[in-house]
Design an enzyme around this catalytic site. Structure first.
Site, mmCIF file in Angstrom:
data_model
loop_
_atom_site.group_PDB
_atom_site.id
_atom_site.type_symbol
_atom_site.label_atom_id
_atom_site.label_comp_id
_atom_site.label_asym_id
_atom_site.label_seq_id
_atom_site.Cartn_x
_atom_site.Cartn_y
_atom_site.Cartn_z
ATOM 1 N N TRP A 121 -10.941 -2.965 -3.806
ATOM 2 C CA TRP A 121 -9.544 -3.277 -3.469
ATOM 3 C C TRP A 121 -8.708 -3.386 -4.738
ATOM 4 C CZ3 TRP A 121 -5.750 -6.945 -4.240
ATOM 5 C CH2 TRP A 121 -4.674 -6.931 -3.352
ATOM 6 N N ASP A 166 -14.988 -7.807 11.654
ATOM 7 C CA ASP A 166 -13.948 -7.744 10.632
ATOM 8 C C ASP A 166 -14.236 -8.781 9.561
ATOM 9 O OD1 ASP A 166 -11.471 -7.371 9.261
ATOM 10 O OD2 ASP A 166 -10.656 -9.087 10.358
ATOM 11 N N SER A 199 -3.981 -7.293 7.888
ATOM 12 C CA SER A 199 -4.628 -7.649 6.636
ATOM 13 C C SER A 199 -3.613 -8.247 5.650
ATOM 14 C CB SER A 199 -5.334 -6.419 6.055
ATOM 15 O OG SER A 199 -6.234 -6.772 5.043
ATOM 16 N N TYR A 200 -3.398 -7.613 4.486
ATOM 17 C CA TYR A 200 -2.422 -8.162 3.541
ATOM 18 C C TYR A 200 -1.071 -8.317 4.221
ATOM 19 C CZ TYR A 200 -0.149 -9.028 -0.974
ATOM 20 O OH TYR A 200 0.530 -9.605 -2.026
ATOM 21 N N TYR A 204 0.792 -1.230 0.000
ATOM 22 C CA TYR A 204 0.000 0.000 0.000
ATOM 23 C C TYR A 204 0.825 1.281 0.000
ATOM 24 C CZ TYR A 204 -3.454 -3.482 1.322
ATOM 25 O OH TYR A 204 -4.247 -4.599 1.347
ATOM 26 N N HIS A 245 -12.802 -3.986 10.267
ATOM 27 C CA HIS A 245 -11.454 -4.085 9.705
ATOM 28 C C HIS A 245 -10.675 -2.793 9.859
ATOM 29 C CE1 HIS A 245 -8.598 -6.361 7.255
ATOM 30 N NE2 HIS A 245 -8.341 -5.261 6.572
#
Length: 559
Positions: free
Chosen positions: A161, A255, A113-114, A42, A284
């Site tokens: 996304w 989430d 997350s990722y 990101y 989230h």
């Protein structure tokens, strides 16, 4: 407070020669320091991300902090291929970070997350310098919450996304021909802006036209079906025992990856790994105390954690105990710290799932009733018409979608007023009932279509009559038209107390759009077809076909 030294775009060469770049923050004097590493797609210099990761604050606490752009993203070289290279690149990066000047040779990983998944992938690859991981809001099985849920595509997250990640792809593509860049970016942003109003409705959802228009990778739904070995590149499920490391695993009941966090912890704990679980009432992106329509109280916030301290402080202290030889003990955390909604309090546990929870059947009954008593013979079948052109709108839940769709517990009045939603409700409870664990629905249902979806939701109806969602789930079915079959719907897990005077309510329907893609009710839909037709849906609830919800009920302590 000690001064911090920062170095930017520090190169690390991967095994195939690709150069990835990281920003490195460390105390200006002293050392050696334990390393905290996070790897993300990101943009390592993005202001909101820097605020969340707080590398300067961590460096002032005595860490060498490494924030790396993953392959093909922002400052790093290579081609962007989501999830594909994180194991090998994670291994190589951990070893590189451990050898940085000022490092004590021990690495811990953190992130959400990722970049929670990049921790698991690195850990599964086994670099010897990696000593602990702290994944936040991270999935376990990509086909259960990331790519899909119950066989339906997770369209709500996939479209925005993938479009957001496509912006860096478009910038790179036009680096040598900048004249075409403004129009390319404008077209992509236009699709992102229109996702909620029109983009979600484009077909086929499985390989969205927007991804073809901009030639960008999507989150991976179609590819996971074509190449199962590729989807295994980001799968944690079934492999947790391979990670012989301590882990601090944190998630939220609302989430999108809540069940993945629970599953990862349960498997790690069962394998005997030092594991700690924290589950708040959070979404989230929001770890505060006001979630959806509900104020869970100030103590629910990650800033307080029931007055145990700030989560970020607890996490850094927890990581330090595994990365140094210091004798200062880590935070006094139990194996499991759960926020029990309804009662709105934190509770310490020794395990997940709770062994004392008792699976208890709650039966769908005639005239919209919901009872713990078995149904009678001859109860009439309930029916409704499901039209893919007019799906039930997504209203709350564990979401990660465009900002038009709020996650969390929301008033379900609009949903419950629809003719294509069956609603079943208990009488007011005479005493509180705690549900902590994984909830299932068992439906005996039939459709006149060759394929359709079954969506089930459990709600809490308060004394004012407001119904708010607690858990939900979906299953995509392929059955003989008109034939009743048993369908098991996984509603995932919760910890919620239905208070005395409240009622339990269950919805049964066939869509939750655009969170999940619409089943078009046609034979060619599963192969990418775009034709649709309405279908008559039937739900039985008699003695021979007892449709029901299975609740993990925690008995009230004696006395």
């Amino acid at each position: 407070m000690p001064d911090v030294m920062a170095r930017y775009d520090v190169p690390a060469t991967m095994r195939d020669g690709t150069v990835l770049r990281a920003d490195v923050y460390q105390p200006a004097e002293g050392g050696p320091w334990p390393v905290l590493l996070t790897r993300l797609p990101y943009g390592k210099s993005t202001p909101p991300l820097l605020g969340a990761v707080d590398p300067t604050g961590l460096a002032r606490r005595g860490f060498l902090v490494v924030i790396q752009d993953t392959r093909g993203r922002f400052a790093s070289d290579g081609a962007w291929d989501p999830w594909t290279h994180e194991a090998d690149d994670g291994y190589d990066t951990v070893r590189w970070a451990a050898a940085l000047p000022g490092s004590n040779g021990r690495v811990g990983m953190f992130g959400q997350s990722y970049f929670g998944n990049t921790q698991w992938m690195a850990a599964l690859s086994g670099p010897p310098e990696l000593k602990a991981i702290a994944p936040l809001d991270t999935f376990s099985e990509p086909d259960d919450g990331l790519f899909a849920r119950g066989g339906a595509r997770e369209l709500g997250i996939a479209l925005p996304w993938s479009l957001l990640q496509g912006m860096d792809t478009v910038l790179r593509r036009h680096a040598a021909a900048p004249a075409a860049l403004p129009s390319a970016l404008l077209a992509l942003v236009r699709d992102l802006d229109m996702a909620a109003t029109s983009g979600y409705r484009e077909l086929p959802a499985g390989h969205h036209p927007a991804f073809r228009r901009h030639d960008i990778p999507d989150i991976g739904y179609e590819r996971s079906r074509r190449e199962p070995e590729w989807s295994a590149a980001c799968r944690v499920a079934g492999r947790q025992a391979e990670v012989d490391l301590p882990s601090l695993q944190t998630g939220g009941w609302y989430d999108i990856f809540s069940q993945g966090t629970l599953d990862n912890f349960a498997a790690s704990h069962a394998a005997g790994r030092p594991s700690t679980l924290i589950m708040g009432p959070w979404t989230h992106v929001d770890h505060g105390h006001q979630i959806g329509d509900v104020d869970f109280g100030m103590a629910a916030s990650a800033e307080l954690l029931g007055f145990r301290g700030r989560f970020t402080d607890l996490q850094s202290t927890w990581l330090r105990q595994w990365l140094t030889d210091e004798t200062t003990p880590g935070p006094e955390l139990p194996p499991v710290l759960l926020f029990v909604m309804g009662r709105n309090e934190w509770r310490e546990e020794q395990e997940w799932p709770l062994a004392r929870a008792v699976d208890t059947d709650l039966f769908l009954r005639a005239d919209g009733a919901l009872t713990f008593a078995l149904p009678q013979a001859g109860e009439e079948i309930d029916a409704y018409a499901y039209d893919p052109a007019d799906p039930v709108p997504t209203t709350g839940g564990p979401l990660l979608m465009t900002e038009n769709f709020r996650p969390g517990p929301l008033d379900q009045a609009v949903v419950e007023a629809r003719p294509d939603v069956l609603v079943y409700t208990t009488e007011p409870l005479t005493e509180e009932l705690e549900v902590t664990g994984r909830v299932r629905a068992i439906l005996h249902a039939a459709t006149e279509a060759p394929t359709t979806d079954w969506v089930v939701r459990v709600c809490d109806v308060d004394t004012a009559g407001v119904s708010r969602n607690i858990v939900d789930g979906i299953v995509r079915s392929v059955t003989t038209p008109g034939e009743f079959a048993e369908h098991v719907v996984d509603l995932w897990s919760t910890s919620h107390v239905f208070l005395a005077g409240h009622r339990i309510r269950v919805h049964v329907t066939s869509s939750n759009f655009p969170r999940w893609d619409r089943n078009l009710n046609t034979a060619d839909f599963l192969d990418g077809g775009t034709d649709s037709c309405p279908a008559r849906q039937q739900v039985a609830h008699d003695a021979a076909r007892p449709s029901r919800i299975v609740l993990p009920v925690v008995p009230t302590p004696a006395g």
